[in-house]
Design an enzyme around this catalytic site. Structure first.
Site, short mmCIF file in Angstrom:
data_model
loop_
_atom_site.label_atom_id
_atom_site.label_comp_id
_atom_site.label_asym_id
_atom_site.label_seq_id
_atom_site.Cartn_x
_atom_site.Cartn_y
_atom_site.Cartn_z
N LYS A 81 1.10 -1.17 0.36
CA LYS A 81 0.43 -0.09 -0.45
C LYS A 81 0.79 0.93 0.32
O LYS A 81 -0.04 2.45 -0.32
CB LYS A 81 -0.89 -0.11 1.28
CG LYS A 81 -2.13 -0.51 1.21
CD LYS A 81 -3.17 -0.45 0.19
CE LYS A 81 -4.68 -1.83 0.22
NZ LYS A 81 -5.37 -1.22 -0.54
N SER A 106 -8.68 0.63 7.13
CA SER A 106 -8.97 -0.05 9.26
C SER A 106 -7.18 -0.87 9.01
O SER A 106 -7.45 -1.23 9.96
CB SER A 106 -9.88 -1.69 8.85
OG SER A 106 -10.06 -2.57 8.28
N GLN A 111 -1.96 3.17 7.32
CA GLN A 111 -0.35 3.21 7.72
C GLN A 111 0.34 3.62 6.58
O GLN A 111 1.24 4.11 6.95
CB GLN A 111 -0.11 1.82 8.35
CG GLN A 111 -0.16 1.56 9.57
CD GLN A 111 -0.23 -0.49 10.33
OE1 GLN A 111 0.83 -0.46 10.04
NE2 GLN A 111 -0.97 -0.91 9.75
N GLY A 249 -9.30 -3.97 -5.72
CA GLY A 249 -8.65 -3.69 -7.12
C GLY A 249 -7.87 -3.12 -7.18
O GLY A 249 -7.39 -3.17 -8.44
N GLY A 250 -7.34 -1.98 -6.42
CA GLY A 250 -6.00 -0.92 -6.28
C GLY A 250 -5.07 -1.84 -6.90
O GLY A 250 -4.31 -1.76 -8.41
N GLU A 270 -8.86 -14.44 -5.01
CA GLU A 270 -10.31 -14.04 -3.79
C GLU A 270 -10.56 -15.71 -3.21
O GLU A 270 -10.20 -16.46 -3.28
CB GLU A 270 -11.19 -14.20 -4.09
CG GLU A 270 -11.29 -12.49 -5.10
CD GLU A 270 -12.37 -12.30 -6.27
OE1 GLU A 270 -12.86 -11.42 -5.78
OE2 GLU A 270 -13.03 -12.80 -6.38
#
Length: 422
Positions: A81, A106, A111, A249-250, A270
Site C-alpha cells: 500500500k 482499518s 499506515q 482491486g487497486g 480471492e
C-alpha cells in the site's frame, strides 16, 4: 466529497511515470524463487483432493510451473500500500499538500498514508472504525497521524470523512479506487519484470523456458535468488503470467495496467468464504457486486471491487480471469510459505499461490496453454501485517471453530466482521 486530483491515463507509461516519482520513497522488494513450491505446483493433485469439486473423477491437471515471488511483505509498512499512498501525495500540488490528507481505512492503507504524510511533513487524518485491530491503530498513530474513530459501515465512515474535510479542508486519498492509487500499486509489476529478467539471465534454469537441468541449486528448502550461472538459453523475455490477490482491486488493476501489451497475462485471486469472491462472481454475472460481508481469514480482501478498478478488471484483455480458494487452502498455502520459504506473510498475501496449487480450473488452463514447457508465473505476496498470536490461533483450531482473523477483535472488544477498505 473532495478527492485527490485526476491522474494520468490508465496505461503502462503512466505506471512508469509513477515509479519515477515514488522510487526514492519505497523499497525495491526482493523477488524469490522456490524449487520446492514450483515442484509442488507442477505435480498433479491426488484424486482424493478433487472429491466434492467439479473435477471429481477427472484426471488431475499436470501443469509445469516455475514461480517468481514478489515479496511486498518487505515493503515499507509491511505491505504494498505504500506505493499508492506515496504516488497519491506526489501528484498533489503545494496548496493541496498544505491542507493535509484524509482517508478511511482499518489497516494497511491507513499506515501507508500516515507514513507518506509524515515523509511530506503534512497532516494526516485517518478515519478508522472502532472494530479496527488495536495493533493497526497503534501503528497508524505511531506514524504521527490523527486517528478519528467511526462506525463500521461505509455510510458512517464517509460521514466522518466529510466532517474532517469540512473542518480541515483535507484532501481525500481513497484506499484503492482512484487512478493515482492504482498507478502507484502497478509499479511493483515493473520491478518484478526487471528482476525476473535479471534472475533468469544469471541462471536460465530458473525459467521453464530454459531447456536446462531441473536441478537448481538453492538453500535447504529449494529457495534461491538465482545466483548460480548456467549456459542455457533464457527463452522468452517476459513472465507468462502474474497473479495477485483481489480485494478492492487497486493492486490487480494496477498490475494489469502495467503489464498490458507485454505478453504477460494477469489473473486475480480471492477467498471464496461467505461470498468474498465478489470479483469472480461479478465477472460471471458481467456486473460489479457492490457489497461484501465476510469473515474470511484473508481479512485484507474483505471489500468489494471498486468502480474504477472494476473497469480494468472486467476488461479481459487486461485481466484474464479471477479464481477463488477456500479457507483451508489459504491456511495450507500460508503454512507452506512460512515453513518452506521462511517468509512471514498474512493470509491475504497467499491467495494467488493457493490458486496455483489447488484450483483445478486454473491448473488445467496452465497445462493447456503452457504445453510441454509450462509457464513462468509471478506471484505477488502482498503483505505481512499479522502477528504470531493471530497465526497461532488460525492454526490451532482450523477452519470452522476459532479466531477467523485478527481484525475480528476490535478496539472495544467487539467481535464483528471488519469489511473496511484498505
Amino acid at each position: 466529497m473532495a478527492d485527490a486530483k485526476p491522474s494520468l491515463p490508465l496505461e503502462r507509461s503512466s505506471v512508469q511515470a509513477a515509479h519515477e516519482l515514488i522510487k526514492k520513497h519505497i523499497h525495491r522488494t526482493p523477488v524469490l524463487t522456490s524449487k520446492t513450491l514450483s515442484d509442488l505446483a507442477s505435480a498433479p493433485q491426488s484424486l482424493e483432493a478433487l472429491v466434492g469439486t467439479p473435477f471429481e473423477g477427472q484426471r488431475p491437471a499436470r501443469p509445469k510451473i516455475k514461480f517468481f515471488f514478489k515479496c511486498e511483505n518487505y515493503q515499507r509498512i509491511g505491505a504494498f500500500k505504500s506505493r499508492g499512498a506515496f504516488h497519491a501525495l506526489a501528484r498533489l500540488n503545494k496548496e493541496e499538500l498544505s491542507r493535509g490528507v484524509v482517508t478511511h481505512s482499518s489497516g494497511n492503507h491507513a499506515q501507508a498514508l500516515a507514513l507518506a504524510a509524515r515523509t511530506y511533513g503534512i497532516r494526516a487524518h485517518i478515519v478508522m472504525p472502532t472494530i479496527s485491530t488495536p495493533s493497526k491503530i497503534a501503528a497508524t498513530q505511531g506514524y504521527g497521524a490523527e486517528v478519528i474513530f467511526s462506525g463500521s459501515t461505509s455510510q458512517e465512515r464517509e460521514a466522518v470523512v466529510e466532517d474532517v474535510i469540512k473542518r480541515t479542508g483535507a484532501v481525500l486519498v481513497p484506499p484503492y479506487d482512484h487512478p493515482n492509487i492504482l498507478l502507484g500499486q502497478g509499479t511493483m509489476a515493473l520491478e518484478l519484470e526487471e528482476q525476473v529478467r535479471d534472475l533468469v539471465d544469471e541462471d536460465p534454469r530458473l525459467s521453464v523456458h530454459s531447456g536446462g537441468s531441473e536441478h537448481i541449486k538453492g538453500d535447504v528448502n529449494g529457495t534461491t535468488t538465482g545466483e548460480h550461472k548456467a549456459s542455457s538459453d533464457s527463452g522468452p523475455r517476459h513472465l507468462d503470467a502474474v497473479i495477485t490477490p483481489l480485494g478492492g482491486g487497486g493492486m490487480l488493476s494496477g498490475v494489469a495496467t502495467a503489464l498490458s501489451g507485454t505478453g504477460t497475462v494477469v489473473f486475480g485471486a480471492e477467498p471464496s468464504f461467505e461470498g468474498a469472491d465478489d470479483g469472480r462472481r461479478g465477472l460471471a454475472a458481467k456486473e460489479r457486486i457492490t457489497s461484501v460481508k465476510t469473515l474470511t481469514i484473508a481479512d485484507g480482501l474483505r471489500t468489494p471491487v471498486g468502480e474504477l478498478t472494476w473497469t480494468v478488471i472486467s476488461e479481459q484483455s487486461k485481466v484474464r480471469g479471477v479464481f477463488a480458494v477456500s479457507e483451508e487452502q489459504i491456511l495450507r498455502t500460508m503454512k507452506l510459505v512460512l515453513e518452506r520459504m521462511k517468509v512471514f506473510v498474512e493470509p491475504s498475501a497467499v491467495v494467488g499461490l493457493a490458486v496455483c496449487l489447488y484450483d483445478e480450473e486454473f491448473r488445467h488452463l496452465v497445462e493447456k496453454e503452457g504445453g510441454e514447457e509450462g509457464w513462468d508465473i509471478g506471484v505477488i505476496l502482498s503483505g505481512g501485517n499479522t502477528t504470531v498470536e493471530a497465526i497461532t490461533k488460525m492454526f490451532e483450531v482450523g477452519e470452522n471453530k476459532g479466531e477467523r482473523a485478527e481484525g475480528k477483535l476490535g478496539k472495544d472488544g467487539q467481535r464483528v466482521a471488519e469489511n473496511v477498505a484498505g
